[in-house]
Design a protein around this motif. Sequence first.
Motif, PDB file in Angstrom:
ATOM      1  N   SER A  19      31.646  29.483  44.732  1.00 19.31           N
ATOM      2  CA  SER A  19      32.656  30.272  44.560  1.00 19.31           C
ATOM      3  C   SER A  19      32.674  31.269  43.435  1.00 19.31           C
ATOM      4  O   SER A  19      33.672  32.096  43.483  1.00 19.31           O
ATOM      5  CB  SER A  19      33.924  29.208  44.103  1.00 19.31           C
ATOM      6  OG  SER A  19      34.311  28.319  45.145  1.00 19.31           O
ATOM      7  N   ALA A  20      31.591  31.322  42.757  1.00 16.20           N
ATOM      8  CA  ALA A  20      31.740  32.352  41.444  1.00 16.20           C
ATOM      9  C   ALA A  20      30.230  32.621  40.954  1.00 16.20           C
ATOM     10  O   ALA A  20      29.417  31.823  41.485  1.00 16.20           O
ATOM     11  CB  ALA A  20      32.430  31.709  40.460  1.00 16.20           C
ATOM     12  N   GLU A 230      45.133  41.691  47.781  1.00 13.48           N
ATOM     13  CA  GLU A 230      44.651  40.300  47.630  1.00 13.48           C
ATOM     14  C   GLU A 230      45.805  39.208  47.454  1.00 13.48           C
ATOM     15  O   GLU A 230      45.799  38.395  47.869  1.00 13.48           O
ATOM     16  CB  GLU A 230      43.590  40.336  46.518  1.00 13.48           C
ATOM     17  CG  GLU A 230      42.911  38.983  46.394  1.00 13.48           C
ATOM     18  CD  GLU A 230      41.611  39.229  47.206  1.00 13.48           C
ATOM     19  OE1 GLU A 230      41.207  37.897  47.589  1.00 13.48           O
ATOM     20  OE2 GLU A 230      41.146  40.153  47.516  1.00 13.48           O
ATOM     21  N   SER A 259      36.033  36.712  46.676  1.00 12.87           N
ATOM     22  CA  SER A 259      35.337  35.268  45.982  1.00 12.87           C
ATOM     23  C   SER A 259      36.452  34.783  45.089  1.00 12.87           C
ATOM     24  O   SER A 259      36.742  33.815  45.254  1.00 12.87           O
ATOM     25  CB  SER A 259      34.264  35.229  45.366  1.00 12.87           C
ATOM     26  OG  SER A 259      33.775  36.376  44.672  1.00 12.87           O
ATOM     27  N   SER A 260      37.086  35.727  44.240  1.00 15.67           N
ATOM     28  CA  SER A 260      37.787  35.586  43.442  1.00 15.67           C
ATOM     29  C   SER A 260      39.458  34.975  43.888  1.00 15.67           C
ATOM     30  O   SER A 260      39.891  34.114  43.387  1.00 15.67           O
ATOM     31  CB  SER A 260      38.206  36.666  42.138  1.00 15.67           C
ATOM     32  OG  SER A 260      39.225  36.376  41.518  1.00 15.67           O
ATOM     33  N   VAL A 263      39.017  31.591  45.288  1.00 14.09           N
ATOM     34  CA  VAL A 263      38.952  30.619  44.312  1.00 14.09           C
ATOM     35  C   VAL A 263      40.450  30.173  44.017  1.00 14.09           C
ATOM     36  O   VAL A 263      40.835  29.174  43.929  1.00 14.09           O
ATOM     37  CB  VAL A 263      38.240  30.921  43.076  1.00 14.09           C
ATOM     38  CG1 VAL A 263      38.630  30.105  42.025  1.00 14.09           C
ATOM     39  CG2 VAL A 263      36.740  30.995  43.410  1.00 14.09           C
ATOM     40  N   LYS A 264      41.337  31.115  43.660  1.00  9.53           N
ATOM     41  CA  LYS A 264      42.670  30.921  43.436  1.00  9.53           C
ATOM     42  C   LYS A 264      43.299  30.315  44.567  1.00  9.53           C
ATOM     43  O   LYS A 264      44.201  29.280  44.134  1.00  9.53           O
ATOM     44  CB  LYS A 264      43.444  32.313  43.005  1.00  9.53           C
ATOM     45  CG  LYS A 264      42.964  33.138  41.868  1.00  9.53           C
ATOM     46  CD  LYS A 264      43.555  34.420  41.591  1.00  9.53           C
ATOM     47  CE  LYS A 264      42.920  35.068  40.506  1.00  9.53           C
ATOM     48  NZ  LYS A 264      43.457  36.550  40.293  1.00  9.53           N
ATOM     49  N   GLU A 276      46.795  31.539  36.337  1.00 12.37           N
ATOM     50  CA  GLU A 276      45.746  32.486  36.985  1.00 12.37           C
ATOM     51  C   GLU A 276      44.992  33.560  36.162  1.00 12.37           C
ATOM     52  O   GLU A 276      45.738  34.600  36.042  1.00 12.37           O
ATOM     53  CB  GLU A 276      46.317  33.014  38.357  1.00 12.37           C
ATOM     54  CG  GLU A 276      46.478  31.960  39.420  1.00 12.37           C
ATOM     55  CD  GLU A 276      46.756  32.659  40.744  1.00 12.37           C
ATOM     56  OE1 GLU A 276      47.181  33.668  40.735  1.00 12.37           O
ATOM     57  OE2 GLU A 276      46.948  31.790  41.609  1.00 12.37           O
ATOM     58  N   HIS A 278      41.147  35.425  35.252  1.00 13.06           N
ATOM     59  CA  HIS A 278      39.697  35.431  35.380  1.00 13.06           C
ATOM     60  C   HIS A 278      38.943  35.132  34.194  1.00 13.06           C
ATOM     61  O   HIS A 278      37.846  34.532  34.196  1.00 13.06           O
ATOM     62  CB  HIS A 278      39.280  36.500  36.134  1.00 13.06           C
ATOM     63  CG  HIS A 278      39.373  37.870  35.178  1.00 13.06           C
ATOM     64  ND1 HIS A 278      40.661  38.642  35.111  1.00 13.06           N
ATOM     65  CD2 HIS A 278      38.388  38.476  34.758  1.00 13.06           C
ATOM     66  CE1 HIS A 278      40.023  39.711  34.426  1.00 13.06           C
ATOM     67  NE2 HIS A 278      38.926  39.528  34.267  1.00 13.06           N
ATOM     68  N   GLN A 280      39.483  32.542  32.093  1.00 12.42           N
ATOM     69  CA  GLN A 280      39.633  31.190  31.984  1.00 12.42           C
ATOM     70  C   GLN A 280      39.879  30.851  30.509  1.00 12.42           C
ATOM     71  O   GLN A 280      39.109  30.225  29.830  1.00 12.42           O
ATOM     72  CB  GLN A 280      38.353  30.488  32.324  1.00 12.42           C
ATOM     73  CG  GLN A 280      37.791  30.956  33.771  1.00 12.42           C
ATOM     74  CD  GLN A 280      36.460  30.178  34.026  1.00 12.42           C
ATOM     75  OE1 GLN A 280      35.918  29.561  33.517  1.00 12.42           O
ATOM     76  NE2 GLN A 280      36.048  30.512  35.271  1.00 12.42           N
TER      77      GLN A 280
END
Length: 397
Positions: A19-20, A230, A259-260, A263-264, A276, A278, A280
Amino acid sequence: SYVKLKPKSGKDVYDVLCSAHSRYNPGVTNRLIPGARYVTVLRNPVSHFASSWNYWHVSDHMRARHNLDIDMNAFLADPQKYEPMLTDSDRHLIYNSQSFDLGTTTRPTEDEVRQLLSTLMSFSMVLITEHMDESLVMMRRILCWEPKEILYLSLKVSAGGTRKKRELPEEQANAIRKFNYADTLIYQEMNRTLWRKIGTEIGFKAEVEEFRSQKALWAAKCKPWLHESEDRHRKVLQENRDLEKDGDERACRLMLLDSSGFVKFLKRSRGVREPECHTQGRPRTNIQFVKTHKTGSSTLTNIFHRFGLKHRLKFALPLDNLFFGWPSMSPSAVTRSIDTYKPGPYNLFVSAHSMYHAKEFNQLVPDPMTQRVTIIRNPVTHFRSSWLHWHVADHIK
């Protein structure tokens, strides 16, 4: 750095790690996913370098850090001269970056490259970007997937990506191959390996042609949703209960998530309610705020000041408490108005009114990841508010 979901077996193990971005470390991934099949993808180092240079704004970072206008052509004319000026992040992204992601350094030795090649040969599949369709069909066969499970719509294609891209002059291409020697070697060898495997397959060409037909069919089906953002795709997938589980719209929106975004979506669908962001939990701490009059900018300034206090950041502060040289158009007026209680560089340039001067602002807050913020207001209410606040009628009298 991964989200610990509730395990199915009572153990902290998972089915998929895809996923990342991460660097290959089998000691860690084998514990998370015992018995996993390993897959990766490689790209021609020449086009990879050109794409990465533009996508990661390397020229902008060099301009901000060294006040030099170095485009890709200038860099390739003398890489040894300019390489020390790169940020560590940029170096990781343009110097043997594929090998770096696969666990080596940006300057691997011959033995390390040989070991990396041996590792890649043990992978279930190494895809090649320039032959993505053939790679995916081969991966489908190796992993025993269904044909529909490898369908895709191209994501993160640069503007004009459907046109034939201009090839770099051979001198520049050779320069890239020289300092990306590890990426060049593993790309060439794994590309040859892919085609050797394809040469032993039965009915492979026909399957690739059918796969491309299905891709074209789905590209037409998904056209109504291509322009949507997105966030819009995720909102519909998460909140529209009328969306058919196996319908075309759901399939298209899933294929259009990068991908981002995916993931969400996965986090939300599995009950992960963390914010949310990125980064983190690591907030952006370098900010330039261009303060505008009578727009609510004082409220924003207060927010930025409290944020800076909380995180113990370094402020650029005005000598007169109000202005960074405003209303002067002279760039030097900004730097002359700074209270040098602490010398720069700073984290925050947010405290007073100024005219925007990119060069001076970037010298004061030079971090390449600096966030630039301003605020604007409806001109009609802005005029009325300014007229009254500044007592313009009294000045006319």
